[in-house]
Design a protein around this motif. Structure first.
Motif, mmCIF file in Angstrom:
data_model
loop_
_atom_site.group_PDB
_atom_site.id
_atom_site.type_symbol
_atom_site.label_atom_id
_atom_site.label_comp_id
_atom_site.label_asym_id
_atom_site.label_seq_id
_atom_site.Cartn_x
_atom_site.Cartn_y
_atom_site.Cartn_z
ATOM 1 N N LYS A 102 2.678 -13.280 -5.842
ATOM 2 C CA LYS A 102 3.070 -12.255 -4.870
ATOM 3 C C LYS A 102 2.013 -11.156 -4.819
ATOM 4 O O LYS A 102 1.428 -10.800 -5.836
ATOM 5 C CB LYS A 102 4.428 -11.677 -5.241
ATOM 6 C CG LYS A 102 5.538 -12.724 -5.216
ATOM 7 C CD LYS A 102 6.780 -12.257 -5.931
ATOM 8 C CE LYS A 102 7.778 -13.399 -6.067
ATOM 9 N NZ LYS A 102 8.956 -12.996 -6.873
ATOM 10 N N THR A 103 1.809 -10.637 -3.617
ATOM 11 C CA THR A 103 0.777 -9.640 -3.395
ATOM 12 C C THR A 103 1.409 -8.319 -2.950
ATOM 13 O O THR A 103 2.625 -8.222 -2.763
ATOM 14 C CB THR A 103 -0.190 -10.116 -2.300
ATOM 15 O OG1 THR A 103 0.534 -10.209 -1.046
ATOM 16 C CG2 THR A 103 -0.771 -11.474 -2.653
ATOM 17 N N GLU A 104 0.556 -7.337 -2.769
ATOM 18 C CA GLU A 104 1.027 -6.044 -2.285
ATOM 19 C C GLU A 104 1.658 -6.164 -0.899
ATOM 20 O O GLU A 104 2.582 -5.419 -0.560
ATOM 21 C CB GLU A 104 -0.123 -5.027 -2.243
ATOM 22 C CG GLU A 104 -0.477 -4.446 -3.587
ATOM 23 C CD GLU A 104 -1.282 -3.177 -3.480
ATOM 24 O OE1 GLU A 104 -1.491 -2.698 -2.332
ATOM 25 O OE2 GLU A 104 -1.705 -2.647 -4.523
ATOM 26 N N GLU A 105 1.168 -7.108 -0.109
ATOM 27 C CA GLU A 105 1.746 -7.333 1.217
ATOM 28 C C GLU A 105 3.213 -7.746 1.107
ATOM 29 O O GLU A 105 4.054 -7.307 1.899
ATOM 30 C CB GLU A 105 0.952 -8.398 1.968
ATOM 31 C CG GLU A 105 1.427 -8.604 3.400
ATOM 32 C CD GLU A 105 0.581 -9.606 4.155
ATOM 33 O OE1 GLU A 105 1.013 -10.015 5.257
ATOM 34 O OE2 GLU A 105 -0.492 -9.977 3.659
ATOM 35 N N ASN A 106 3.523 -8.561 0.110
ATOM 36 C CA ASN A 106 4.913 -8.940 -0.133
ATOM 37 C C ASN A 106 5.750 -7.730 -0.524
ATOM 38 O O ASN A 106 6.912 -7.607 -0.107
ATOM 39 C CB ASN A 106 5.002 -9.989 -1.245
ATOM 40 C CG ASN A 106 4.290 -11.277 -0.912
ATOM 41 O OD1 ASN A 106 3.413 -11.729 -1.653
ATOM 42 N ND2 ASN A 106 4.640 -11.897 0.205
ATOM 43 N N VAL B 64 5.157 -4.627 0.364
ATOM 44 C CA VAL B 64 5.318 -3.801 1.566
ATOM 45 C C VAL B 64 6.467 -4.337 2.416
ATOM 46 O O VAL B 64 7.321 -3.570 2.894
ATOM 47 C CB VAL B 64 4.009 -3.763 2.381
ATOM 48 C CG1 VAL B 64 4.258 -3.108 3.745
ATOM 49 C CG2 VAL B 64 2.936 -2.994 1.620
ATOM 50 N N ASP B 65 6.517 -5.645 2.613
ATOM 51 C CA ASP B 65 7.614 -6.248 3.388
ATOM 52 C C ASP B 65 8.949 -5.999 2.716
ATOM 53 O O ASP B 65 9.951 -5.700 3.380
ATOM 54 C CB ASP B 65 7.381 -7.755 3.533
ATOM 55 C CG ASP B 65 6.170 -8.081 4.398
ATOM 56 O OD1 ASP B 65 5.745 -7.205 5.177
ATOM 57 O OD2 ASP B 65 5.645 -9.209 4.282
#
Length: 235
Positions: free
Chosen positions: A199-203, A205-206
């Protein structure tokens, strides 16, 4: 004039407002077969609705069953008490005024319980929102002015804020802080952020956006219920 259950002595039917109403007496014996049939039919409807409780029809049927218990039967002096599981609902005869008071007290307790549940939900979502925001904004356990320089690969401090080399003891202590910080972030990603795999920071954020929308909607429902409760008390 109407034939049936009535509190009006000038009407045809069984008078539920007479002396026998409060204690039951002969009137209770007379009504027992009819009320038992009504209770059994209502319970059959409720159980059928519970099997399809997510459908609009089931919700309507359950609301009608509640209205029968809390309004229509109360108006003719019949108290109905639902019991958990497969236990049959109990009925008794009493004064409509006393029953209305009991119903309002029960509804008020239910409203208070619902609001406490919503308040707990708001608190839980807010805690998750704060954790997600912290994950996105806090990249290190160390304050910017706490040390003079850092290892760009490990993130560990190398020097004090005065430029002196960090000793063995402070380095070890800083290493423990960093390890605990990294573990907390890894646990957050694993346990809180939806999805499989890395999992990334984009996950995050969502996930945060979804939480904020849920928090706003839950607060809206809570405010509406608080307003309805205040209106009922003032009325």
């Amino acid at each position: 004039r109407m034939l049936g259950l009535t509190n009006d002595s000038d009407s045809f039917g069984l008078d539920l407002g007479g002396a026998g109403a409060a204690g039951g007496g002969d009137l209770g014996t007379t009504l027992a077969p009819y009320l038992d049939v009504l209770v059994d039919f209502r319970e059959s409807v409720r159980q059928l609705a519970f099997q399809h409780k997510n459908s609009d029809l089931a919700k309507t049927l359950l609301q009608q069953c509640d209205d029968l218990r809390d309004d229509k039967l109360v108006d003719v002096g019949v108290a109905l008490e639902d019991r958990p599981g497969d236990q049959k609902a109990l009925w008794k005869l009493s004064s409509p005024d006393e029953l209305r008071k009991e119903v309002e007290e029960r509804k008020e307790k239910a409203r208070e319980a619902a609001m406490r549940k919503l308040e707990g939900k708001v608190a839980r979502i807010q805690k998750d929102v704060d954790a997600a925001r912290e994950f996105l904004t806090l990249k290190s356990p160390f304050q910017p002015d706490e040390f003079g320089s850092f290892d760009t690969e490990t993130g560990l401090p190398l020097t004090t804020k005065d430029g002196e080399a960090l000793g063995k003891g402070p380095t070890k202590k800083a290493g423990k802080r960093l390890a605990a910080f990294d573990k907390k972030r890894a646990d957050f990603l694993k346990k809180k952020v939806p999805g499989d795999g890395e999992k990334t920071e984009e996950n995050v954020v969502d996930y945060l956006q979804a939480l904020e929308a849920e928090l706003e909607e839950t607060k809206k429902v809570l405010n509406e219920q608080q307003g309805n409760g205040a209106n009922l008390k003032s009325g």
